[in-house]
Design a protein around this motif. Sequence first.
Motif, PDB file in Angstrom:
ATOM      1  N   GLY A  82       0.815  -1.307  -0.171  1.00 33.67           N
ATOM      2  CA  GLY A  82       0.082  -0.064   0.116  1.00 33.67           C
ATOM      3  C   GLY A  82       0.770   1.236  -0.063  1.00 33.67           C
ATOM      4  O   GLY A  82       1.889   1.377  -0.244  1.00 33.67           O
ATOM      5  N   ARG A  83       0.106   2.399   0.466  1.00 34.79           N
ATOM      6  CA  ARG A  83       1.027   3.645   0.354  1.00 34.79           C
ATOM      7  C   ARG A  83       0.741   4.144   1.567  1.00 34.79           C
ATOM      8  O   ARG A  83      -0.431   4.314   2.013  1.00 34.79           O
TER       9      ARG A  83
ATOM     10  N   GLU B  77      -2.950   5.806   3.146  1.00 34.36           N
ATOM     11  CA  GLU B  77      -4.182   5.190   2.265  1.00 34.36           C
ATOM     12  C   GLU B  77      -4.313   3.737   3.203  1.00 34.36           C
ATOM     13  O   GLU B  77      -3.242   3.097   3.630  1.00 34.36           O
TER      14      GLU B  77
ATOM     15  N   ALA C 166      -6.821   1.128   2.293  1.00 33.21           N
ATOM     16  CA  ALA C 166      -7.394   0.030   1.576  1.00 33.21           C
ATOM     17  C   ALA C 166      -6.719  -1.312   1.327  1.00 33.21           C
ATOM     18  O   ALA C 166      -7.037  -2.235   1.954  1.00 33.21           O
ATOM     19  N   GLU C 167      -5.594  -1.068   0.893  1.00 31.74           N
ATOM     20  CA  GLU C 167      -4.565  -2.015   0.485  1.00 31.74           C
ATOM     21  C   GLU C 167      -3.594  -2.638   1.917  1.00 31.74           C
ATOM     22  O   GLU C 167      -3.562  -3.815   2.136  1.00 31.74           O
ATOM     23  N   TRP C 168      -3.496  -1.729   2.830  1.00 35.01           N
ATOM     24  CA  TRP C 168      -2.683  -2.115   4.105  1.00 35.01           C
ATOM     25  C   TRP C 168      -3.762  -2.923   4.827  1.00 35.01           C
ATOM     26  O   TRP C 168      -3.461  -3.993   5.307  1.00 35.01           O
TER      27      TRP C 168
ATOM     28  N   ARG D  86       5.698   2.767   2.656  1.00 33.65           N
ATOM     29  CA  ARG D  86       5.123   2.869   3.707  1.00 33.65           C
ATOM     30  C   ARG D  86       6.495   2.812   4.941  1.00 33.65           C
ATOM     31  O   ARG D  86       7.460   2.097   4.724  1.00 33.65           O
TER      32      ARG D  86
END
Length: 205
Positions: free
Chosen positions: A79-80, A83, A85-87, A124
């Motif tokens: 992820g970034r 953010e 969502a992905e994390w 990250r």
Amino acid sequence: MEAMTALNLGCGRTKELPPWAADFEMDDSSKPTGVHVLHLDDAESVHPDVLCKLGRDYIALQDDSVDIAFAMHVLEHIGRQGELAEWFLFWGDLYRVMKPGARLYFESPYHTSIWTWADPTHSRAISEYTFLYLAQQSYTVGGAIPDYRPPFDWVLEDWKLFPDTTNPDIRQREPVSMIRGVLRAQKPFAPYWEQPCPSPGKPGG
């Protein structure tokens, strides 16, 4: 006891477990007769056992099927920063495949280190406080943590900081370059937002 299943996240071409993988402790009563290692990566060219882009794909393993997992310089690529969502997708799906009480052993660049952003693939920053947002208990104590309601419960059991042992130049520049730790999958899942609130006037109220 039957063989234990270990998941090697981001295995790369070498498919080697980190050198500290053998350091994890188990009670005498739960020592396995062997370890079956599953290697996971997002590159087909390395021929992993499990092909998966962490944070974007779901891990193609059954629920509660993994005894232990290793993430050697992996978390900083998911992820970034800023953010969710992905994390959260990564932590939720890893939580799904881990057995109750299973542990993830990780190592990443520390958030203050040159290495955190020197590598252009890092997205990250990781510190011991990163993992507060993965634990249900963190959301019950008040303070600055928003009401994210993550669908998992990871408990940071142990962590330590240490210098870069492979690059003399970096070691001269900074005393701490890496963080290494252990997270436990706390199951069964007990959402904090469904727990009863303490009554006024009673301890904890």
